[in-house]
Design a protein around this motif. Structure first.
Motif, PDB file in Angstrom:
ATOM      1  N   GLY A 208       0.818  -1.212   0.000  1.00 43.94           N
ATOM      2  CA  GLY A 208       0.000   0.000   0.000  1.00 43.94           C
ATOM      3  C   GLY A 208       0.845   1.252   0.000  1.00 43.94           C
ATOM      4  N   PHE A 209       0.630   2.102   1.012  1.00 46.66           N
ATOM      5  CA  PHE A 209       1.336   3.378   1.118  1.00 46.66           C
ATOM      6  C   PHE A 209       2.420   3.344   2.188  1.00 46.66           C
ATOM      7  CE2 PHE A 209      -2.546   4.442  -1.018  1.00 46.66           C
ATOM      8  CZ  PHE A 209      -2.232   5.510  -1.834  1.00 46.66           C
ATOM      9  N   ALA A 210       2.772   2.156   2.662  1.00 43.71           N
ATOM     10  CA  ALA A 210       3.729   2.040   3.766  1.00 43.71           C
ATOM     11  C   ALA A 210       5.161   2.160   3.264  1.00 43.71           C
ATOM     12  CB  ALA A 210       3.523   0.720   4.502  1.00 43.71           C
ATOM     13  N   HIS A 211       5.543   3.382   2.913  1.00 42.42           N
ATOM     14  CA  HIS A 211       6.906   3.631   2.432  1.00 42.42           C
ATOM     15  C   HIS A 211       7.213   5.122   2.619  1.00 42.42           C
ATOM     16  CE1 HIS A 211      10.363   3.972  -0.274  1.00 42.42           C
ATOM     17  NE2 HIS A 211      10.488   2.659  -0.140  1.00 42.42           N
ATOM     18  N   PRO A 212       8.431   5.458   3.035  1.00 38.18           N
ATOM     19  CA  PRO A 212       8.779   6.874   3.238  1.00 38.18           C
ATOM     20  C   PRO A 212       8.549   7.728   1.997  1.00 38.18           C
ATOM     21  CG  PRO A 212      10.475   5.455   4.168  1.00 38.18           C
ATOM     22  CD  PRO A 212       9.539   4.563   3.424  1.00 38.18           C
ATOM     23  N   ARG A 213       8.715   7.136   0.821  1.00 37.26           N
ATOM     24  CA  ARG A 213       8.537   7.880  -0.427  1.00 37.26           C
ATOM     25  C   ARG A 213       7.114   8.429  -0.565  1.00 37.26           C
ATOM     26  NH1 ARG A 213      10.884   7.791  -5.760  1.00 37.26           N
ATOM     27  NH2 ARG A 213       9.771   9.428  -6.892  1.00 37.26           N
ATOM     28  N   LEU A 214       6.166   7.790   0.127  1.00 42.16           N
ATOM     29  CA  LEU A 214       4.760   8.169  -0.005  1.00 42.16           C
ATOM     30  C   LEU A 214       4.260   9.002   1.166  1.00 42.16           C
ATOM     31  CD1 LEU A 214       3.475   4.748  -1.348  1.00 42.16           C
ATOM     32  CD2 LEU A 214       3.943   6.818  -2.658  1.00 42.16           C
ATOM     33  N   ARG A 215       5.193   9.534   1.981  1.00 46.82           N
ATOM     34  CA  ARG A 215       4.780  10.371   3.114  1.00 46.82           C
ATOM     35  C   ARG A 215       4.823  11.854   2.775  1.00 46.82           C
ATOM     36  NH1 ARG A 215       8.560   7.039   7.332  1.00 46.82           N
ATOM     37  NH2 ARG A 215       7.359   5.085   7.309  1.00 46.82           N
ATOM     38  N   GLY A 216       5.197  12.182   1.561  1.00 45.57           N
ATOM     39  CA  GLY A 216       5.288  13.585   1.141  1.00 45.57           C
ATOM     40  C   GLY A 216       3.939  14.096   0.666  1.00 45.57           C
ATOM     41  N   PRO A 217       3.943  14.908  -0.391  1.00 47.74           N
ATOM     42  CA  PRO A 217       2.676  15.453  -0.909  1.00 47.74           C
ATOM     43  C   PRO A 217       1.689  14.345  -1.262  1.00 47.74           C
ATOM     44  CG  PRO A 217       4.562  16.541  -1.914  1.00 47.74           C
ATOM     45  CD  PRO A 217       5.103  15.392  -1.138  1.00 47.74           C
ATOM     46  N   ARG A 218       0.428  14.621  -1.015  1.00 48.47           N
ATOM     47  CA  ARG A 218      -0.600  13.617  -1.285  1.00 48.47           C
ATOM     48  C   ARG A 218      -0.811  13.436  -2.786  1.00 48.47           C
ATOM     49  NH1 ARG A 218      -5.354  15.256   3.037  1.00 48.47           N
ATOM     50  NH2 ARG A 218      -4.132  14.907   4.948  1.00 48.47           N
ATOM     51  N   ALA A 219      -1.295  12.253  -3.137  1.00 49.37           N
ATOM     52  CA  ALA A 219      -1.607  11.956  -4.535  1.00 49.37           C
ATOM     53  C   ALA A 219      -2.932  12.611  -4.912  1.00 49.37           C
ATOM     54  CB  ALA A 219      -1.683  10.448  -4.736  1.00 49.37           C
ATOM     55  N   ASP A 220      -3.099  12.865  -6.202  1.00 49.52           N
ATOM     56  CA  ASP A 220      -4.421  13.295  -6.671  1.00 49.52           C
ATOM     57  C   ASP A 220      -5.095  12.211  -7.511  1.00 49.52           C
ATOM     58  OD1 ASP A 220      -2.712  13.607  -8.808  1.00 49.52           O
ATOM     59  OD2 ASP A 220      -3.143  15.726  -9.144  1.00 49.52           O
ATOM     60  N   LEU A 221      -4.359  11.116  -7.793  1.00 50.50           N
ATOM     61  CA  LEU A 221      -4.944   9.963  -8.476  1.00 50.50           C
ATOM     62  C   LEU A 221      -4.287   8.698  -7.945  1.00 50.50           C
ATOM     63  CD1 LEU A 221      -6.702   8.615 -10.684  1.00 50.50           C
ATOM     64  CD2 LEU A 221      -4.819   9.000 -12.287  1.00 50.50           C
ATOM     65  N   VAL A 222      -5.118   7.730  -7.538  1.00 46.93           N
ATOM     66  CA  VAL A 222      -4.631   6.425  -7.095  1.00 46.93           C
ATOM     67  C   VAL A 222      -5.282   5.353  -7.951  1.00 46.93           C
ATOM     68  CG1 VAL A 222      -4.624   4.725  -5.226  1.00 46.93           C
ATOM     69  CG2 VAL A 222      -4.162   7.127  -4.722  1.00 46.93           C
ATOM     70  N   LEU A 223      -4.473   4.423  -8.424  1.00 47.17           N
ATOM     71  CA  LEU A 223      -4.948   3.279  -9.187  1.00 47.17           C
ATOM     72  C   LEU A 223      -4.721   2.039  -8.337  1.00 47.17           C
ATOM     73  CD1 LEU A 223      -3.095   4.288 -12.467  1.00 47.17           C
ATOM     74  CD2 LEU A 223      -5.483   4.780 -11.907  1.00 47.17           C
ATOM     75  N   ALA A 224      -5.769   1.297  -8.055  1.00 48.49           N
ATOM     76  CA  ALA A 224      -5.652   0.125  -7.178  1.00 48.49           C
ATOM     77  C   ALA A 224      -6.384  -1.046  -7.806  1.00 48.49           C
ATOM     78  CB  ALA A 224      -6.205   0.435  -5.791  1.00 48.49           C
ATOM     79  N   ASN A 225      -5.646  -1.858  -8.546  1.00 48.35           N
ATOM     80  CA  ASN A 225      -6.205  -3.062  -9.152  1.00 48.35           C
ATOM     81  C   ASN A 225      -5.740  -4.246  -8.310  1.00 48.35           C
ATOM     82  OD1 ASN A 225      -7.328  -4.961 -10.840  1.00 48.35           O
ATOM     83  ND2 ASN A 225      -5.785  -4.761 -12.442  1.00 48.35           N
ATOM     84  N   ILE A 226      -6.440  -4.470  -7.201  1.00 42.66           N
ATOM     85  CA  ILE A 226      -6.032  -5.515  -6.263  1.00 42.66           C
ATOM     86  C   ILE A 226      -7.222  -6.453  -6.025  1.00 42.66           C
ATOM     87  CG2 ILE A 226      -4.005  -4.435  -5.259  1.00 42.66           C
ATOM     88  CD1 ILE A 226      -5.658  -3.086  -3.190  1.00 42.66           C
ATOM     89  N   LEU A 227      -7.608  -6.709  -4.804  1.00 39.44           N
ATOM     90  CA  LEU A 227      -8.729  -7.590  -4.489  1.00 39.44           C
ATOM     91  C   LEU A 227      -9.671  -6.875  -3.533  1.00 39.44           C
ATOM     92  CD1 LEU A 227      -6.803 -10.952  -3.979  1.00 39.44           C
ATOM     93  CD2 LEU A 227      -8.316 -10.400  -5.887  1.00 39.44           C
ATOM     94  N   PRO A 228     -10.919  -7.316  -3.428  1.00 43.96           N
ATOM     95  CA  PRO A 228     -11.884  -6.618  -2.577  1.00 43.96           C
ATOM     96  C   PRO A 228     -11.439  -6.466  -1.125  1.00 43.96           C
ATOM     97  CG  PRO A 228     -13.003  -8.187  -3.984  1.00 43.96           C
ATOM     98  CD  PRO A 228     -11.540  -8.421  -4.175  1.00 43.96           C
ATOM     99  N   LEU A 242      -4.961  10.895  -0.272  1.00 43.64           N
ATOM    100  CA  LEU A 242      -5.500  11.585  -1.437  1.00 43.64           C
ATOM    101  C   LEU A 242      -5.871  13.020  -1.075  1.00 43.64           C
ATOM    102  CD1 LEU A 242      -8.044   9.343  -3.422  1.00 43.64           C
ATOM    103  CD2 LEU A 242      -6.128  10.609  -4.380  1.00 43.64           C
ATOM    104  N   VAL A 243      -5.608  13.940  -1.974  1.00 41.93           N
ATOM    105  CA  VAL A 243      -6.038  15.315  -1.761  1.00 41.93           C
ATOM    106  C   VAL A 243      -7.553  15.374  -1.856  1.00 41.93           C
ATOM    107  CG1 VAL A 243      -3.884  16.262  -2.706  1.00 41.93           C
ATOM    108  CG2 VAL A 243      -5.851  15.886  -4.223  1.00 41.93           C
ATOM    109  N   ARG A 244      -8.125  16.433  -1.294  1.00 39.17           N
ATOM    110  CA  ARG A 244      -9.562  16.642  -1.438  1.00 39.17           C
ATOM    111  C   ARG A 244      -9.884  16.819  -2.919  1.00 39.17           C
ATOM    112  NH1 ARG A 244     -13.218  18.049   2.367  1.00 39.17           N
ATOM    113  NH2 ARG A 244     -11.529  18.566   3.808  1.00 39.17           N
ATOM    114  N   GLY A 245     -10.853  16.089  -3.392  1.00 38.98           N
ATOM    115  CA  GLY A 245     -11.181  16.110  -4.816  1.00 38.98           C
ATOM    116  C   GLY A 245     -10.397  15.100  -5.621  1.00 38.98           C
ATOM    117  N   GLY A 246      -9.445  14.401  -4.962  1.00 36.44           N
ATOM    118  CA  GLY A 246      -8.659  13.383  -5.649  1.00 36.44           C
ATOM    119  C   GLY A 246      -9.511  12.181  -6.011  1.00 36.44           C
ATOM    120  N   VAL A 247      -9.045  11.418  -6.983  1.00 35.39           N
ATOM    121  CA  VAL A 247      -9.805  10.295  -7.533  1.00 35.39           C
ATOM    122  C   VAL A 247      -9.044   8.991  -7.321  1.00 35.39           C
ATOM    123  CG1 VAL A 247     -10.739   9.288  -9.667  1.00 35.39           C
ATOM    124  CG2 VAL A 247     -10.937  11.749  -9.262  1.00 35.39           C
ATOM    125  N   ALA A 248      -9.795   7.934  -7.048  1.00 37.16           N
ATOM    126  CA  ALA A 248      -9.224   6.591  -6.970  1.00 37.16           C
ATOM    127  C   ALA A 248      -9.984   5.677  -7.919  1.00 37.16           C
ATOM    128  CB  ALA A 248      -9.293   6.044  -5.548  1.00 37.16           C
TER     129      ALA A 248
END
Length: 289
Positions: A208-228, A242-248
Motif C-alpha cells: 500500500g502506502f507504507a513507504h517513506p517515499r509516499l509520506r510527502g505530498p498527497r496523490a491526486d490519483l490512485v490506481l488500485a487493481n487488487i482484491l476486494p 488523497l487530496v480533497r477532490g482526488g480520484v481513486a
C-alpha cells in the motif's frame, strides 16, 4: 531439475484410463499433470509430467500390476523453460481506450504509437488481457479526457502497466508504483526501462502506502487493481493519502462485490462518480469529498 515427461501408448481408452490409475500408486512420485489424447494412427497416448526422478522399471511394474494394454514408458527430460513467458509471446495486443498493450513480438507494429505500452509479464500479473486491467486502462483514458493529474500512485502494480499508462497520458505527472512482491517490482522496473520512462515512474517495494517515499505530498490519483479485501482495508489510508477532490480507480472486484466496496468507501468520505463492468468484473471510480 528439468521436468520429466513420461509417454505411454495405450491400445484403447479403457487401457489409457488403467495406465493413469496404475501410475497413481502411492509408491510412485505424484505427477504434476497428466494428459490423455487419441492418436490419429489409432490408440491413445498418455503423457505424465514429473518434477523429480522417476524410474522406468517402477513404472513398468505398476503397469503390469493393473493389466493395462500399454507399451513401455518412454522418459524424456524437458529443457528448463519459462512456460509463462512462452505462452505470453503469442498474446495479441490489447486495445483499451487510447492505450495499446503489447508484447515484444508486436514491437515493430506499435513503435511509433505514443500510447503503446510494451509489457513483458514474466511471473507478475498484468498483461492487459485480464478484464480488470482493461477496465482500469479504460477508466484512466476517460479521466485523462476530463482533467489533469500531477501525482499518481499505482498500488499493487504487478507489471507496472497502469503506472506506465498514467505516465504516457499525463506527461507532467510524478508516478509511483508499489507492490509487496519483489518479483513484481523487479519486472515493473524492467518494463519502465523498456518503455523509456526512467525518471518518470518510480517503482518501490511496499504494501500500500507504507513507504517513506509516499509520506510527502498527497496523490491526486490512485490506481488500485487488487482484491476486494485489500481494497476495503485500504479505504481509510487511501482517504488520508488523497487530496480533497482526488480520484481513486478501484478494480479487481466482481460485480456482486461492488456494493460492499462502494459502501466502505462511502463511509470514509468518498462518493462514487463512475462504474464500469466487463466479463463479470467491475471498476469503480470514486472521489474524495
Amino acid at each position: 531439475m528439468p521436468l520429466i515427461k513420461v509417454s505411454i501408448a495405450a491400445r484403447d481408452l479403457q487401457s489409457a484410463d488403467r495406465v493413469v490409475a496404475a501410475l497413481a500408486a502411492p509408491e510412485l512420485p505424484e505427477p504434476l499433470a497428466s494428459t490423455t489424447f487419441e492418436v490419429p494412427a489409432g490408440g491413445y497416448l498418455v503423457e505424465l509430467y514429473y518434477d523429480r526422478d522417476v524410474a522406468a522399471a517402477a513404472l513398468e511394474q505398476a503397469l503390469a500390476g493393473h493389466g493395462a494394454q500399454a507399451g513401455k514408458p518412454v522418459l524424456e527430460a524437458l529443457p528448463e523453460t519459462n512456460w509463462v513467458a512462452v505462452s505470453q509471446a503469442a498474446l495479441p495486443p490489447v486495445m483499451a481506450g487510447r492505450f495499446i498493450v503489447h508484447g515484444s513480438h508486436d514491437r515493430a507494429r506499435f513503435l511509433m504509437r505514443r500510447m503503446a505500452i510494451e509489457i513483458e509479464a514474466g511471473e507478475a500479473f498484468g498483461t492487459g488481457h485480464n478484464a480488470t486491467t482493461t477496465l482500469c486502462l479504460r477508466a484512466l483514458d476517460r479521466l485523462a479526457h476530463a482533467r489533469n493529474f500531477r501525482r499518481v500512485v499505482d498500488v499493487g502494480c504487478g507489471t507496472g502497466v497502469l503506472a506506465l499508462a498514467a505516465a504516457r497520458v499525463f506527461p507532467k505527472a510524478s508516478v509511483v508504483a508499489t507492490d509487496n512482491d519483489p518479483i513484481a517490482t523487479g519486472i515493473a522496473r524492467d518494463n519502465v526501462r523498456l518503455n523509456r520512462l526512467l525518471g518518470r515512474v518510480a517503482v518501490i517495494d511496499a504494501t500500500g502506502f507504507a513507504h517513506p517515499r509516499l509520506r510527502g505530498p498527497r496523490a491526486d490519483l490512485v490506481l488500485a487493481n487488487i482484491l476486494p479485501g485489500p481494497l476495503i482495508e485500504l479505504a481509510p489510508v487511501l482517504r488520508q493519502r488523497l487530496v480533497r477532490g482526488g480520484v481513486a480507480v478501484l478494480c479487481g472486484l466482481l460485480t456482486h462485490q461492488v456494493r460492499e466496496v462502494a459502501a466502505t468507501y462511502g463511509s470514509v468520505g468518498f462518493h462514487l462518480i463512475a462504474k464500469d463492468t466487463d466479463a463479470g468484473w467491475a471498476a469503480l471510480m470514486v472521489q474524495r469529498r
